[in-house]
Design an enzyme around this catalytic site. Structure first.
Site, PDB file in Angstrom:
ATOM      1  N   LYS A   9       0.660  -1.177  -0.083  1.00 44.89           N
ATOM      2  CA  LYS A   9      -0.038  -0.026   0.155  1.00 44.89           C
ATOM      3  C   LYS A   9       0.798   1.376   0.101  1.00 44.89           C
ATOM      4  O   LYS A   9       2.105   0.965   0.196  1.00 44.89           O
ATOM      5  CB  LYS A   9      -0.724   0.005   1.154  1.00 44.89           C
ATOM      6  CG  LYS A   9      -1.752  -1.237   1.048  1.00 44.89           C
ATOM      7  CD  LYS A   9      -2.884  -1.265   2.004  1.00 44.89           C
ATOM      8  CE  LYS A   9      -2.636  -1.899   3.632  1.00 44.89           C
ATOM      9  NZ  LYS A   9      -3.726  -2.053   4.398  1.00 44.89           N
ATOM     10  N   TYR A  49     -12.134  -3.729  -1.200  1.00 42.88           N
ATOM     11  CA  TYR A  49     -12.611  -3.732   0.250  1.00 42.88           C
ATOM     12  C   TYR A  49     -14.116  -3.755   0.319  1.00 42.88           C
ATOM     13  O   TYR A  49     -14.701  -3.407   1.623  1.00 42.88           O
ATOM     14  CB  TYR A  49     -12.018  -2.433   0.988  1.00 42.88           C
ATOM     15  CG  TYR A  49     -10.695  -2.328   1.244  1.00 42.88           C
ATOM     16  CD1 TYR A  49     -10.026  -3.381   1.871  1.00 42.88           C
ATOM     17  CD2 TYR A  49      -9.666  -1.431   0.562  1.00 42.88           C
ATOM     18  CE1 TYR A  49      -8.317  -3.303   1.947  1.00 42.88           C
ATOM     19  CE2 TYR A  49      -8.246  -1.267   0.445  1.00 42.88           C
ATOM     20  CZ  TYR A  49      -7.861  -2.339   1.634  1.00 42.88           C
ATOM     21  OH  TYR A  49      -6.484  -2.235   1.729  1.00 42.88           O
ATOM     22  N   PHE A  57     -14.612   2.802   9.025  1.00 46.59           N
ATOM     23  CA  PHE A  57     -13.392   3.278   8.513  1.00 46.59           C
ATOM     24  C   PHE A  57     -13.457   3.364   7.016  1.00 46.59           C
ATOM     25  O   PHE A  57     -12.374   3.330   6.367  1.00 46.59           O
ATOM     26  CB  PHE A  57     -12.114   2.833   8.947  1.00 46.59           C
ATOM     27  CG  PHE A  57     -12.108   1.100   9.038  1.00 46.59           C
ATOM     28  CD1 PHE A  57     -11.614   0.504   7.806  1.00 46.59           C
ATOM     29  CD2 PHE A  57     -12.541   0.514   9.925  1.00 46.59           C
ATOM     30  CE1 PHE A  57     -11.609  -0.979   7.785  1.00 46.59           C
ATOM     31  CE2 PHE A  57     -12.644  -0.998   9.992  1.00 46.59           C
ATOM     32  CZ  PHE A  57     -12.055  -1.599   8.662  1.00 46.59           C
ATOM     33  N   ARG A  87      -0.080 -14.729   4.316  1.00 50.76           N
ATOM     34  CA  ARG A  87      -0.696 -14.095   5.469  1.00 50.76           C
ATOM     35  C   ARG A  87       0.157 -14.320   6.707  1.00 50.76           C
ATOM     36  O   ARG A  87       0.214 -13.350   7.526  1.00 50.76           O
ATOM     37  CB  ARG A  87      -2.280 -14.746   5.496  1.00 50.76           C
ATOM     38  CG  ARG A  87      -3.130 -14.587   4.691  1.00 50.76           C
ATOM     39  CD  ARG A  87      -3.907 -13.490   4.630  1.00 50.76           C
ATOM     40  NE  ARG A  87      -4.611 -13.166   5.678  1.00 50.76           N
ATOM     41  CZ  ARG A  87      -5.403 -11.912   5.861  1.00 50.76           C
ATOM     42  NH1 ARG A  87      -5.325 -11.104   5.173  1.00 50.76           N
ATOM     43  NH2 ARG A  87      -6.004 -11.827   6.967  1.00 50.76           N
ATOM     44  N   THR A  93      -3.434  -8.005  11.321  1.00 49.02           N
ATOM     45  CA  THR A  93      -4.006  -7.022  10.844  1.00 49.02           C
ATOM     46  C   THR A  93      -3.527  -5.927  11.699  1.00 49.02           C
ATOM     47  O   THR A  93      -3.076  -4.810  10.822  1.00 49.02           O
ATOM     48  CB  THR A  93      -5.356  -6.802  10.558  1.00 49.02           C
ATOM     49  OG1 THR A  93      -5.860  -7.989   9.921  1.00 49.02           O
ATOM     50  CG2 THR A  93      -6.244  -5.768  10.090  1.00 49.02           C
ATOM     51  N   ARG A 104       4.364  -6.780   8.992  1.00 50.40           N
ATOM     52  CA  ARG A 104       3.843  -5.986  10.029  1.00 50.40           C
ATOM     53  C   ARG A 104       4.302  -6.024  11.284  1.00 50.40           C
ATOM     54  O   ARG A 104       4.369  -4.762  11.801  1.00 50.40           O
ATOM     55  CB  ARG A 104       2.248  -6.256  10.204  1.00 50.40           C
ATOM     56  CG  ARG A 104       1.400  -5.729   8.651  1.00 50.40           C
ATOM     57  CD  ARG A 104      -0.023  -6.420   8.554  1.00 50.40           C
ATOM     58  NE  ARG A 104      -0.802  -5.896   7.616  1.00 50.40           N
ATOM     59  CZ  ARG A 104      -1.812  -6.508   7.287  1.00 50.40           C
ATOM     60  NH1 ARG A 104      -2.276  -7.565   7.879  1.00 50.40           N
ATOM     61  NH2 ARG A 104      -2.569  -6.167   6.138  1.00 50.40           N
ATOM     62  N   ASN A 114      -0.795  -0.403   7.872  1.00 48.47           N
ATOM     63  CA  ASN A 114      -0.077  -1.507   8.064  1.00 48.47           C
ATOM     64  C   ASN A 114       0.624  -2.075   6.772  1.00 48.47           C
ATOM     65  O   ASN A 114       0.743  -3.173   6.577  1.00 48.47           O
ATOM     66  CB  ASN A 114      -1.232  -2.576   8.540  1.00 48.47           C
ATOM     67  CG  ASN A 114      -2.290  -2.878   7.700  1.00 48.47           C
ATOM     68  OD1 ASN A 114      -2.325  -2.299   6.641  1.00 48.47           O
ATOM     69  ND2 ASN A 114      -3.074  -3.661   8.439  1.00 48.47           N
ATOM     70  N   HIS A 117      -1.175  -5.389   1.777  1.00 46.09           N
ATOM     71  CA  HIS A 117      -2.335  -6.447   1.724  1.00 46.09           C
ATOM     72  C   HIS A 117      -1.906  -7.773   1.179  1.00 46.09           C
ATOM     73  O   HIS A 117      -1.190  -8.057   0.343  1.00 46.09           O
ATOM     74  CB  HIS A 117      -3.545  -5.803   0.832  1.00 46.09           C
ATOM     75  CG  HIS A 117      -4.363  -6.619   0.478  1.00 46.09           C
ATOM     76  ND1 HIS A 117      -5.588  -7.042   1.372  1.00 46.09           N
ATOM     77  CD2 HIS A 117      -4.627  -7.600  -0.920  1.00 46.09           C
ATOM     78  CE1 HIS A 117      -6.349  -7.859   0.770  1.00 46.09           C
ATOM     79  NE2 HIS A 117      -5.665  -8.233  -0.642  1.00 46.09           N
ATOM     80  N   GLU A 128      -9.575 -11.051  -6.284  1.00 51.75           N
ATOM     81  CA  GLU A 128      -8.556  -9.832  -6.389  1.00 51.75           C
ATOM     82  C   GLU A 128      -7.765  -9.642  -7.423  1.00 51.75           C
ATOM     83  O   GLU A 128      -7.305  -8.787  -8.111  1.00 51.75           O
ATOM     84  CB  GLU A 128      -7.901  -9.668  -4.984  1.00 51.75           C
ATOM     85  CG  GLU A 128      -8.805  -9.279  -3.925  1.00 51.75           C
ATOM     86  CD  GLU A 128      -8.331  -9.710  -2.381  1.00 51.75           C
ATOM     87  OE1 GLU A 128      -7.166 -10.161  -2.210  1.00 51.75           O
ATOM     88  OE2 GLU A 128      -9.126  -9.415  -1.517  1.00 51.75           O
TER      89      GLU A 128
END
Ligand code: GTP
Ligand code: MG
Length: 153
Positions: A9, A49, A57, A87, A93, A104, A114, A117, A128
């Site tokens: 990101k 998302y 948010f 992951r 997260t 992270r 963070n 993704h 995705e």
């Protein structure tokens, strides 16, 4: 073979962590089959998302992703169990729950920054990858050293 969608990101791009993130997937043995730098359109960010649409948010997250203050580095990685292992490489997260040694856990402090993704299931990975990439942007290739990374038994 399994594929997952991974995106650095804009906070990760601004912080100069693109090579660090790519390196972790690369060194593990996963194969990069697609990559591009992109500022997502609002429809793409909202669809990406979509499962968070009802969360408070959501609008801020979409505004942020589409702001153009930096691009997103969108990628497709391929290899054994890459969705679940991806992951784990990324970590929880909330950075305060992310293990040291995860991306992270090592580089982030707050959930809104963070930096990365990763798809959370086969279904979301398929969705995705199709959302962010045209089929011809994902290139199939073979590791010449595959026998030294993956055994047949
Ligand atoms: P992704 O890999 O980015 O999908 O993260 P995730 O699957 O670990 O978390 P989730 O899909 O629930 O949330 C997606 C993204 O929304 C997170 O990575 C955060 O950037 C953001 N997010 C999630 N929860 C919060 C929150 O409580 N506050 C804020 N500001 N952002 C959040
Ligand atoms: Mg998610």
């Amino acid at each position: 073979i399994e594929r997952t969608f991974i995106a650095v990101k804009l906070d990760g791009v601004q912080r100069g962590l693109v090579s660090e993130i790519i390196g972790r997937f690369e060194r593990k043995g996963y194969k990069l089959v697609a990559i591009k730098s992109v500022v997502p359109s609002r429809p793409i960010a909202e669809a990406h998302y979509g499962d968070l649409r009802a969360r408070p948010f959501f609008k801020g997250l979409v505004d942020y992703m589409t702001s153009g203050r930096a691009p997103v580095i969108a990628m497709v990685w391929e290899g054994p169990d890459v969705i679940r292992q991806g992951r784990r490489i990324i970590g929880a997260t909330n950075p305060m729950d992310a293990q040291p040694g995860s991306i992270r856990g090592d580089f982030t402090l707050t959930v809104g920054r963070n930096i990365i993704h990763g798809s959370d299931s086969f279904e979301s990975a398929t969705f995705e990858i199709g959302l962010w990439f045209d089929p011809e942007e994902v290139y199939n290739w073979r590791f010449t050293n595959e026998e030294w990374v993956v055994s047949q038994n």
